[in-house]
Scaffold this motif. Structure first.
Motif, PDB file in Angstrom:
ATOM      1  N   UNK A 134       1.284  -1.041   0.097  1.00 44.64           N
ATOM      2  CA  UNK A 134       0.455  -0.545   0.041  1.00 44.64           C
ATOM      3  C   UNK A 134       0.967   1.202   0.026  1.00 44.64           C
ATOM      4  N   UNK A 135       1.815   1.188   0.648  1.00 47.31           N
ATOM      5  CA  UNK A 135       2.368   2.300   0.864  1.00 47.31           C
ATOM      6  C   UNK A 135       3.033   2.823  -0.751  1.00 47.31           C
ATOM      7  N   UNK A 136       3.647   1.764  -1.185  1.00 45.17           N
ATOM      8  CA  UNK A 136       4.461   1.685  -2.058  1.00 45.17           C
ATOM      9  C   UNK A 136       3.639   2.449  -3.481  1.00 45.17           C
ATOM     10  N   UNK A 137       2.342   1.977  -3.511  1.00 42.21           N
ATOM     11  CA  UNK A 137       1.508   2.239  -3.851  1.00 42.21           C
ATOM     12  C   UNK A 137       1.331   3.957  -3.937  1.00 42.21           C
ATOM     13  N   UNK A 138       1.015   4.236  -2.469  1.00 43.15           N
ATOM     14  CA  UNK A 138       0.808   5.805  -2.117  1.00 43.15           C
ATOM     15  C   UNK A 138       1.738   6.807  -2.763  1.00 43.15           C
ATOM     16  N   UNK A 139       3.154   5.752  -2.914  1.00 42.13           N
ATOM     17  CA  UNK A 139       4.710   6.643  -3.176  1.00 42.13           C
ATOM     18  C   UNK A 139       4.321   6.420  -4.557  1.00 42.13           C
ATOM     19  N   UNK A 140       3.624   5.376  -5.630  1.00 37.76           N
ATOM     20  CA  UNK A 140       3.717   5.313  -7.007  1.00 37.76           C
ATOM     21  C   UNK A 140       3.050   6.562  -7.411  1.00 37.76           C
ATOM     22  N   UNK A 141       1.779   7.230  -7.155  1.00 34.79           N
ATOM     23  CA  UNK A 141       1.249   7.894  -7.379  1.00 34.79           C
ATOM     24  C   UNK A 141       1.515   9.127  -6.569  1.00 34.79           C
ATOM     25  N   UNK A 142       2.700   9.800  -6.293  1.00 33.92           N
ATOM     26  CA  UNK A 142       2.981  10.924  -6.292  1.00 33.92           C
ATOM     27  C   UNK A 142       4.222  10.929  -7.498  1.00 33.92           C
ATOM     28  N   UNK A 143       4.453  10.060  -7.681  1.00 33.94           N
ATOM     29  CA  UNK A 143       5.405  10.536  -9.337  1.00 33.94           C
ATOM     30  C   UNK A 143       5.146  10.683 -10.330  1.00 33.94           C
ATOM     31  N   UNK A 144       3.840  10.540 -10.136  1.00 30.12           N
ATOM     32  CA  UNK A 144       3.090  11.023 -11.506  1.00 30.12           C
ATOM     33  C   UNK A 144       2.646  12.189 -11.453  1.00 30.12           C
ATOM     34  N   UNK A 145       3.412  13.329 -11.916  1.00 27.96           N
ATOM     35  CA  UNK A 145       3.078  15.135 -12.163  1.00 27.96           C
ATOM     36  C   UNK A 145       3.139  15.129 -13.632  1.00 27.96           C
ATOM     37  N   UNK A 146       2.838  16.514 -13.591  1.00 29.66           N
ATOM     38  CA  UNK A 146       2.357  16.775 -15.752  1.00 29.66           C
ATOM     39  C   UNK A 146       3.895  17.554 -15.508  1.00 29.66           C
ATOM     40  N   UNK A 147       4.213  17.427 -16.847  1.00 31.76           N
ATOM     41  CA  UNK A 147       5.614  17.762 -17.426  1.00 31.76           C
ATOM     42  C   UNK A 147       4.820  19.637 -17.816  1.00 31.76           C
ATOM     43  N   UNK A 148       3.882  19.804 -17.531  1.00 33.09           N
ATOM     44  CA  UNK A 148       3.856  21.510 -17.519  1.00 33.09           C
ATOM     45  C   UNK A 148       4.095  22.159 -16.410  1.00 33.09           C
ATOM     46  N   UNK A 149       3.737  21.593 -15.449  1.00 32.77           N
ATOM     47  CA  UNK A 149       4.057  22.071 -14.278  1.00 32.77           C
ATOM     48  C   UNK A 149       5.378  22.749 -14.368  1.00 32.77           C
ATOM     49  N   UNK A 150       6.852  21.647 -15.215  1.00 30.86           N
ATOM     50  CA  UNK A 150       8.140  22.096 -14.826  1.00 30.86           C
ATOM     51  C   UNK A 150       8.128  23.190 -16.302  1.00 30.86           C
TER      52      UNK A 150
END
Length: 490
Positions: A31-47
């Motif tokens: 479960x912790x790994x799934x939460x962490x994996x979700x945090x890595x998913x960000x949009x390149x438009x923010x950068x």
């Protein structure tokens, strides 16, 4: 025997509790790994938004992901281009720059990939009774395993990939600054060539007038044939210089077209012919070396490389101690009995302890440190070189404006007075006009040198790095120099 029999239920109970603990622990880790994996998913438009904001604040130019529409492009080209409008158009319409923006999406996709959980492994086996047990039931075993070490090291791998995302943003900023300098230099090149064509046309007219007058004198028998041939040769050279300057004008226009991303009917544009004035100091020259080192994007890229290598070295050391640790659940069916329990697998670091990887990364880190120091030295040297070039070019332009051009204008006025008083002939007067026009041509070249040096200075202040071996503008400044401009290009 009875004691052992009585202790068996207690032992089994302990095993059952222990198995339940590992089951719940594995689920919690998953479960912790799934939460962490979700945090890595960000949009390149923010950068990209951060990059766009930094560029706007630093250079006052706008960048956008996506090229201009046809009406927007037509609006840009409907008016004569100034240097700032040309640079802005290049930033908004250059497809090569747009392709660099996609590197953010690639780096972000790699970051998402690194943050994903490893796929579990499903193992199945079956066994058949043999011999006297032939009437027994078929047994089978099912097990599901995951690499626990891979999950535990996932945050470190993700942090390494985040460095790559940061480096992609830095590279894009460097590309933007380079394009600003290139488009600005191409505009100045075109502008100088336009002025040189006008000057060369004046030289051709003056040479033709001198040649026509010499023909009349020769036909009247007042000058020898040698004088006539000399005027004819000067006229031919002037026409040849005009032809070459017109070719240079066409080439410089196409060079700017490439930076602007224009083709077909889009290339029918004009530039504003602004007046040449005495340049004013616009770039801070005090503490230039410190500013150049502090703002350098290339130094920051090397820093990010060192950060990534240090993180990889830490990952290598960790994975050398625990190369593999599988955890899972096993279900067994045998002769009507069903069993379930945890399953573990260890990798033994006996032979391969990542010795080669650690040595390679350590050497890579030392090489990057030396490269960082060397680049800082180069940046300081380049900034001093560009500063000296800028100051020298500015002094040259001021010398033309304040002394050389006014002096020759006064000479031309005095010779006109002497001609009116019939103290000198028309040939001398025409030669004086030719000389004055050539000095103005050399002044255009000197001013172009200043504009390029000023662009290079801005490039350094923005964090870029001029390529001195290609941007060293060697324009002839003598009064009899040819008119061809040698644009450095970046």
């Amino acid at each position: 025997m009875n004691g052992l029999t009585g202790a068996a239920p207690g032992f089994l109970r302990v095993c059952e509790v222990w198995a339940s603990y590992w089951i719940y622990a594995s689920l919690a880790l998953l479960l912790a790994a799934l939460i962490f994996t979700g945090c890595a998913n960000f949009s390149p438009m923010e950068s990209f938004a951060t990059i766009s904001q930094d560029v706007k604040q630093q250079t006052n130019y706008q960048v956008k992901w996506g090229v201009l529409s046809a009406p927007q492009l037509q609006s840009f080209l409907s008016q004569p281009l100034t240097v700032n409008r040309a640079v802005q158009l290049a930033l908004l319409n250059n497809r090569r720059l747009q392709s660099r923006f996609e590197q953010l999406s690639i780096a972000q996709a790699n970051l998402v990939e690194v943050g994903l959980l490893p796929n579990p492994s499903l193992h199945a086996s079956t066994h058949f009774p043999l011999g006297d047990a032939g009437s027994g039931k078929v047994g089978y075993t099912l097990s599901v395993e995951m690499d626990l070490i891979s999950i535990l090291l996932s945050p470190l791998r993700t942090s390494i990939q985040r460095v790559d995302v940061e480096k992609s943003g830095l590279r894009i900023r460097a590309e933007i600054i380079d394009l600003i300098t290139q488009a600005r230099g191409a505009f100045y090149h075109l502008q100088a060539n336009q002025r040189l064509v006008k000057i060369n046309r004046q030289i051709v007219l003056a040479a033709k007038a001198a040649y026509d007058f010499a023909q009349n004198l020769y036909q009247a028998g007042n000058i020898p044939e040698l004088n006539l041939l000399l005027h004819a040769s000067a006229y031919d050279q002037a026409k040849l210089s005009l032809s070459q300057s017109e070719i240079d004008l066409s080439n410089s226009q196409e060079q700017l077209n490439r930076y602007l991303g224009l083709w077909g009917g889009q290339v029918e544009w004009t530039i504003a012919d602004t007046l040449i004035t005495i340049p004013e100091e616009s770039a801070p020259l005090e503490h230039l070396e410190q500013i150049a080192v502090s703002n350098s994007i290339h130094l920051e890229l090397l820093k990010q490389d060192m950060i990534a290598v240090r993180k990889k070295l830490g990952l290598t050391k960790s994975s050398a101690i625990f190369p593999k640790f599988d955890v899972g659940l096993e279900f067994e069916q045998d002769e009507g009995h069903q069993k379930v329990g945890p399953e573990f697998g260890f990798g033994l670091p006996i032979f391969n302890r990542r010795q080669g990887d650690k040595a390679r990364l350590q050497s890579t880190l030392k090489a990057l440190e030396q490269a960082h120091y060397s680049l800082a030295v180069d940046i300081r040297s380049i900034s001093r070189t560009v500063r000296n070039r800028l100051l020298s070019a500015r002094r040259t332009v001021q010398f033309y404006q304040e002394q050389l051009i006014p002096t020759h204008e006064k000479i031309l006025q005095e010779m006109q007075l002497q001609y009116n008083a019939m103290q000198i002939g028309a040939i001398r007067l025409l030669q004086a006009k030719q000389q004055e026009v050539k000095i103005r041509r050399s002044y255009i070249q000197a001013y172009y040198n200043y504009q390029v040096a000023q662009s290079e200075m801005q490039q350094i202040l923005y964090g870029g790095l001029p390529r001195l071996e290609t941007t060293n503008v060697l324009l002839e400044s003598g009064v009899d120099s040819p008119t061809t401009l040698k644009h450095g290009g970046h």
